[in-house]
Design a protein around this motif. Structure first.
Motif: not given
Lengths: 237, 278
Positions: A75, A71, A133, A78
């Motif tokens: 992220k 996960e 991120f 992205n």
């Protein structure tokens, strides 16, 4: 080499479940049955999911950690840091994304092939609000934390594993986690002219040359900040 | 543990003053050639010709962790000696980053040697002499006049081979240590350090830190292929991970990179034997 088979007997759980189903008791009143059989996982009672003990517990535990890592890298890919990152860093993080998703789906498949669906850890929900991120340092420092944690987790879980074939598989994965950890550390080390960070004294004891090894309770407490879905590990050390 | 018997014989021959008792132990096998041939005998068979022959089943079981640790000690001796000689050779003086990396790895490998010697106690043995040219295939320390740039590349290639072998060899011994949780954990803690080393050396060479298929990586000669044999396996516990889904995580490349494969005692021993002085 002789091919290892992951398929192991889970006769106890399956037989009991089948017995209860055919006898019609399963629908009759699970509260009473839980009290009688002390086998809460089979009936999804009100308490949180428990990982279980022994091989099942370790496989569920590994599945939880691989879900967390997968996960995270989904992220990462992205985020704007990754899309604008230097080629080497992009490639490494994409590789890590590929490997961790592969690990995650391997455990999901292996667990469901060998255990009843209701004792297999469900898909977990995570909270990465502490990670930016779009920020290189935030992503790389979290990646290092997760990979180092993965290494310590597998190293500590080895002794709990009962079946040799599972131990070998855990071994196949942990060394790749260690390769990841070293690569991320190496990139961060390069930033600070610390060329020893790939296996830095903070990760590998300089006196013994040993990596970390921690029990599930320690690891889950440390990783807990990222995990939203509640579960317990009452049958693991 | 064929390679161990070979090493024991080499090292003990130099020290012992009773060649006849050594000969007796090995029966009619006296020549070096026959000892070398023993290195190719599968693990179980070699053990049955050694001191363990007369052992009871129970104590034979107890020799299992010892043989695993002895194999580990051989590999750690190779690594410790290699990095010490590399740092001593001067080849790395123009490569400060590599020198720092080698210093860190050298520190760990020396610690591993000490740890294993301590764990083995009387079952430990002294370091044999190693030939890091592997019979004239390499000149990593520039001893034979090879210039530093080429010697440097050879230093990295050998380090990669030793580290990737170490990862696979420890992995291959894990199940032999299951009855001793303490030893198993220590072995796993060394195993992951070898993997950290392998990743860094590989990246220093400009290739990925993980192994794709059974590729040796650019510049590594075919003599090192035994280090990567069966690394292209994609089936784990009966599950072919390339079939788990679509897209890049399940490509052959990703699926082989994501899992390192174990190496048997025999295969690891055969690799170690390439670097034995003869």
């Amino acid at each position: 080499m002789k091919k290892q088979q992951i398929k192991v007997s889970t006769a106890n759980g399956r037989n009991r479940r089948q017995f209860l189903k055919t006898s019609g008791l399963a629908i009759a009143g699970s509260g009473l049955l839980v009290a009688c059989f002390d086998d809460k996982e089979l009936y999804g009672n009100d308490g949180p999911f428990d990982l279980g003990g022994g091989d099942l517990g370790v496989l569920n535990y590994a599945y939880a950690l691989e879900q967390l890592e997968a996960e995270f890298y989904i992220k990462v890919l992205n985020g704007t840091y990754w899309s604008g990152a230097a080629e080497e860093e992009q490639t490494i993080l994409q590789d890590l994304y590929n490997h961790e998703i592969n690990h995650r789906d391997f455990f999901k498949t292996a667990l469901n092939a060998n255990f009843d669906a209701d004792v297999v850890l469900p898909t977990l929900e995570f909270d990465f609000s502490s990670v930016d991120f779009n920020d290189r340092d935030s992503v790389l420092s979290t990646a290092q934390l997760l990979e180092d944690t993965g290494v310590k987790a597998y190293n500590g879980a080895g002794k709990i594993i009962e079946t040799g074939a599972y131990l070998v598989i855990a071994g196949k994965i942990v060394s790749v986690e260690a390769r990841h950890a070293a690569a991320i550390r190496s990139i961060r080390g390069g930033d600070m002219d610390d060329f020893k960070l790939f296996a830095g004294d903070d990760a590998v004891d300089p006196a013994t040359g040993l990596d970390g090894a921690e029990d599930p309770s320690v690891i889950l407490a440390a990783a807990g900040g990222f995990i939203v879905t509640e579960f317990t590990a009452n049958k693991l050390p | 543990m064929s390679i161990i018997k070979l090493l024991e014989d080499f090292t003990t021959d130099k020290l012992t003053t009773e060649p006849s008792s050594r000969r007796q132990m090995f029966g009619s096998m006296g020549s070096l050639g026959k000892k070398a041939a023993m290195a190719a005998i599968p693990f179980g068979l070699a053990a049955s010709t050694s001191k363990a022959k007369a052992a009871t089943t129970a104590s034979a079981m107890q020799t299992y962790p010892n043989s695993s640790l002895q194999l580990a000690l051989v590999l750690e001796y190779i690594e410790a000696d290699f990095y010490a000689k590399a740092l001593d050779s001067g080849v790395l003086s123009n490569y400060p980053k590599a020198e720092a990396i080698y210093m860190q790895i050298s520190k760990h490998e020396t610690a591993h040697v000490n740890l294993l010697k301590g764990a083995l106690g009387d079952a430990a043995f002294d370091a044999p002499e190693f030939d890091f040219t592997a019979g004239g295939n390499f000149d990593p320390f520039g001893d034979d006049g090879t210039n530093d740039a080429i010697a440097y590349q050879q230093l990295l290639i050998l380090a990669q081979a030793f580290e990737d072998t170490g990862v696979r060899a420890y992995k291959g011994q894990a199940t032999n240590l299951m009855n001793d949780p303490g030893l198993l954990t220590v072995a796993l803690q060394i195993h992951s350090v070898e993997a950290r080393h392998a990743s860094e050396i590989r990246r220093l060479r400009g290739i990925k830190g993980w192994i794709t298929g059974d590729e040796r990586g650019m510049g590594v000669p075919p003599i090192a292929q035994p280090v990567y044999i069966h690394e292209d396996n994609t089936t784990h516990g009966g599950v072919d991970v390339t079939t788990l889904g679509d897209g890049s995580p399940f490509s052959f490349e990703s699926s082989t990179e994501a899992y390192d494969e174990p190496l048997t005692s025999d295969d690891a021993g055969a690799i170690a034997a390439l670097f034995l002085q003869n």
